[in-house]
Scaffold this motif. Structure first.
Motif, PDB file in Angstrom:
ATOM      1  N   GLY A   1       0.788  -1.226   0.000  1.00 24.44           N
ATOM      2  CA  GLY A   1       0.000   0.000   0.000  1.00 24.44           C
ATOM      3  C   GLY A   1       0.813   1.264   0.000  1.00 24.44           C
ATOM      4  N   ARG A   2       2.116   1.204  -0.306  1.00 21.61           N
ATOM      5  CA  ARG A   2       2.941   2.398  -0.230  1.00 21.61           C
ATOM      6  C   ARG A   2       2.766   3.330  -1.431  1.00 21.61           C
ATOM      7  NH1 ARG A   2       7.009   2.246   3.662  1.00 21.61           N
ATOM      8  NH2 ARG A   2       7.414   4.384   3.022  1.00 21.61           N
ATOM      9  N   THR A   3       2.433   2.756  -2.617  1.00 17.64           N
ATOM     10  CA  THR A   3       2.207   3.595  -3.787  1.00 17.64           C
ATOM     11  C   THR A   3       0.811   4.185  -3.684  1.00 17.64           C
ATOM     12  OG1 THR A   3       3.611   2.155  -5.110  1.00 17.64           O
ATOM     13  CG2 THR A   3       2.217   3.690  -6.307  1.00 17.64           C
ATOM     14  N   GLN A   4       0.720   5.487  -3.359  1.00 19.14           N
ATOM     15  CA  GLN A   4      -0.576   6.109  -3.115  1.00 19.14           C
ATOM     16  C   GLN A   4      -0.909   7.188  -4.133  1.00 19.14           C
ATOM     17  OE1 GLN A   4      -0.845   7.345   0.980  1.00 19.14           O
ATOM     18  NE2 GLN A   4      -0.214   5.364   1.762  1.00 19.14           N
ATOM     19  N   LEU A   5      -0.057   7.366  -5.127  1.00 20.03           N
ATOM     20  CA  LEU A   5      -0.287   8.370  -6.154  1.00 20.03           C
ATOM     21  C   LEU A   5      -0.104   7.729  -7.516  1.00 20.03           C
ATOM     22  CD1 LEU A   5       1.860  11.249  -4.597  1.00 20.03           C
ATOM     23  CD2 LEU A   5      -0.631  11.132  -4.591  1.00 20.03           C
ATOM     24  N   ILE A   6      -0.603   8.396  -8.560  1.00 20.25           N
ATOM     25  CA  ILE A   6      -0.324   7.997  -9.928  1.00 20.25           C
ATOM     26  C   ILE A   6       1.002   8.636 -10.308  1.00 20.25           C
ATOM     27  CG2 ILE A   6      -1.148   8.024 -12.306  1.00 20.25           C
ATOM     28  CD1 ILE A   6      -3.974   8.446 -11.226  1.00 20.25           C
ATOM     29  N   ASN A   7       2.021   7.813 -10.561  1.00 19.92           N
ATOM     30  CA  ASN A   7       3.365   8.316 -10.831  1.00 19.92           C
ATOM     31  C   ASN A   7       3.716   8.152 -12.306  1.00 19.92           C
ATOM     32  OD1 ASN A   7       4.153   8.975  -8.059  1.00 19.92           O
ATOM     33  ND2 ASN A   7       4.002   6.779  -7.709  1.00 19.92           N
ATOM     34  N   PHE A   8       4.200   9.222 -12.925  1.00 19.69           N
ATOM     35  CA  PHE A   8       4.491   9.246 -14.353  1.00 19.69           C
ATOM     36  C   PHE A   8       5.996   9.271 -14.588  1.00 19.69           C
ATOM     37  CE2 PHE A   8       0.258  10.837 -13.839  1.00 19.69           C
ATOM     38  CZ  PHE A   8      -0.439  10.386 -14.946  1.00 19.69           C
ATOM     39  N   PHE A   9       6.459   8.398 -15.497  1.00 19.91           N
ATOM     40  CA  PHE A   9       7.870   8.317 -15.858  1.00 19.91           C
ATOM     41  C   PHE A   9       7.999   8.478 -17.368  1.00 19.91           C
ATOM     42  CE2 PHE A   9       7.135   5.709 -12.091  1.00 19.91           C
ATOM     43  CZ  PHE A   9       8.021   6.315 -11.190  1.00 19.91           C
ATOM     44  N   GLY A  10       8.830   9.408 -17.803  1.00 20.76           N
ATOM     45  CA  GLY A  10       8.987   9.681 -19.215  1.00 20.76           C
ATOM     46  C   GLY A  10      10.032   8.803 -19.870  1.00 20.76           C
ATOM     47  N   LEU A  11       9.713   8.273 -21.051  1.00 18.96           N
ATOM     48  CA  LEU A  11      10.671   7.554 -21.873  1.00 18.96           C
ATOM     49  C   LEU A  11      11.261   8.488 -22.925  1.00 18.96           C
ATOM     50  CD1 LEU A  11       8.773   4.177 -22.441  1.00 18.96           C
ATOM     51  CD2 LEU A  11      10.368   4.787 -20.616  1.00 18.96           C
ATOM     52  N   ASP A  12      10.394   9.277 -23.540  1.00 18.14           N
ATOM     53  CA  ASP A  12      10.811  10.363 -24.411  1.00 18.14           C
ATOM     54  C   ASP A  12       9.709  11.417 -24.337  1.00 18.14           C
ATOM     55  OD1 ASP A  12       8.727   9.497 -26.076  1.00 18.14           O
ATOM     56  OD2 ASP A  12      10.044   8.566 -27.547  1.00 18.14           O
ATOM     57  N   GLU A  13       9.677  12.366 -25.239  1.00 22.79           N
ATOM     58  CA  GLU A  13       8.711  13.457 -25.132  1.00 22.79           C
ATOM     59  C   GLU A  13       7.279  12.987 -25.337  1.00 22.79           C
ATOM     60  OE1 GLU A  13       9.790  16.626 -27.710  1.00 22.79           O
ATOM     61  OE2 GLU A  13      11.589  17.178 -26.563  1.00 22.79           O
ATOM     62  N   GLN A  14       7.097  11.836 -25.971  1.00 22.94           N
ATOM     63  CA  GLN A  14       5.754  11.377 -26.299  1.00 22.94           C
ATOM     64  C   GLN A  14       5.320  10.119 -25.560  1.00 22.94           C
ATOM     65  OE1 GLN A  14       3.487  12.860 -28.161  1.00 22.94           O
ATOM     66  NE2 GLN A  14       4.821  14.578 -28.662  1.00 22.94           N
ATOM     67  N   ARG A  15       6.236   9.408 -24.916  1.00 20.00           N
ATOM     68  CA  ARG A  15       5.924   8.101 -24.360  1.00 20.00           C
ATOM     69  C   ARG A  15       6.236   8.049 -22.868  1.00 20.00           C
ATOM     70  NH1 ARG A  15       7.902   7.865 -29.441  1.00 20.00           N
ATOM     71  NH2 ARG A  15       6.643   6.712 -30.954  1.00 20.00           N
ATOM     72  N   ARG A  16       5.300   7.454 -22.115  1.00 16.12           N
ATOM     73  CA  ARG A  16       5.433   7.408 -20.656  1.00 16.12           C
ATOM     74  C   ARG A  16       5.020   6.039 -20.111  1.00 16.12           C
ATOM     75  NH1 ARG A  16       3.236  11.987 -22.379  1.00 16.12           N
ATOM     76  NH2 ARG A  16       1.136  11.087 -22.267  1.00 16.12           N
ATOM     77  N   LEU A  17       5.606   5.665 -18.998  1.00 14.93           N
ATOM     78  CA  LEU A  17       5.139   4.552 -18.184  1.00 14.93           C
ATOM     79  C   LEU A  17       4.495   5.146 -16.942  1.00 14.93           C
ATOM     80  CD1 LEU A  17       8.171   2.068 -18.378  1.00 14.93           C
ATOM     81  CD2 LEU A  17       6.180   2.225 -19.895  1.00 14.93           C
TER      82      LEU A  17
END
Length: 216
Positions: free
Chosen positions: A64-80
């Motif tokens: 339960g530690r991940t409590q936010l939506i976290n965004f990681f960029g791969l390039d300017e158009q693509r994210r995980l």
């Protein structure tokens, strides 16, 4: 996966963009996103970190530690995107309801979302929460790919049997919209297969010249 694909190199350069507690705090709804979801302590953060060769997602023995939506960029158009872990009994009900409300909004309203990776512990797959996430993806017309994590915890035969059972259930309930594989972060098992899925979602209908065309 083609050796010419830039995906692996992009994953290795993945970097944190921002966190959001609700949809209106997310980055602009353009480009391509793949979201990672999973029941608390299923190995979601470890899977993300293994795929990116980094420590992007926070891992913890406390569910339960991940409590936010976290965004990681791969390039300017693509994210995980790392979605909040779900299903942990000790998380307050009000927070559970908040997550459910905003996860529903994210999964059903985010136009740049091109796929959902659902991480399940191979020893405890297809919980009610897992089915809820698959239903969300199905209703949204979103392809889903299941990582049966912690495959190293089972003998080879037992892991294969678990895989076949989940394959049969997914085929029956979700047709060809959901796929599944075995995965182990410590053993780096299943990386190539997972990359192939991500590559198809993030690059399958685009090239560098038109990546920005996938907009809300």
């Amino acid at each position: 996966m083609s050796s010419a694909s830039p995906l692996v190199a992009l994953c290795q350069r993945a970097s944190f963009i921002k966190s959001a507690s609700q949809v209106d705090q997310c980055p602009p709804d353009i480009g391509y996103e793949v979201a990672f979801a999973g029941r608390s302590n299923a190995g979601k953060s470890s899977a993300l970190n293994t795929l990116t060769h980094a420590r992007l997602a926070r891992t913890s023995k406390t569910p339960g530690r991940t409590q936010l939506i976290n965004f990681f960029g791969l390039d300017e158009q693509r994210r995980l995107v790392d979605l909040p872990g779900y299903g942990y009994a000790k998380v307050p009900l009000a927070l559970k309801e908040h997550w459910k409300q905003h996860l529903d909004a994210y999964l059903t309203q985010r136009d740049c979302l091109v796929g959902l990776v659902l991480v399940m512990d191979v020893r405890h797959p297809l919980s009610d929460f897992d089915r809820m996430m698959l239903d969300w993806a199905n209703v949204s017309g979103l392809p889903a790919h299941v990582l049966l994590s912690k495959a190293d915890k089972l003998a080879f035969g037992a892991a294969k049997n678990a895989l076949l059972k989940v394959q049969t259930t997914l085929r029956k309930e979700f047709g060809n919209r959901a796929t599944v594989q075995l995965f182990s972060a410590p053993k780096r098992q299943g990386l190539e297969e997972a990359y192939e899925v991500l590559d198809a979602w993030l690059f399958g209908d685009s090239d560098d010249s038109d990546a920005g065309a996938h907009e809300a």
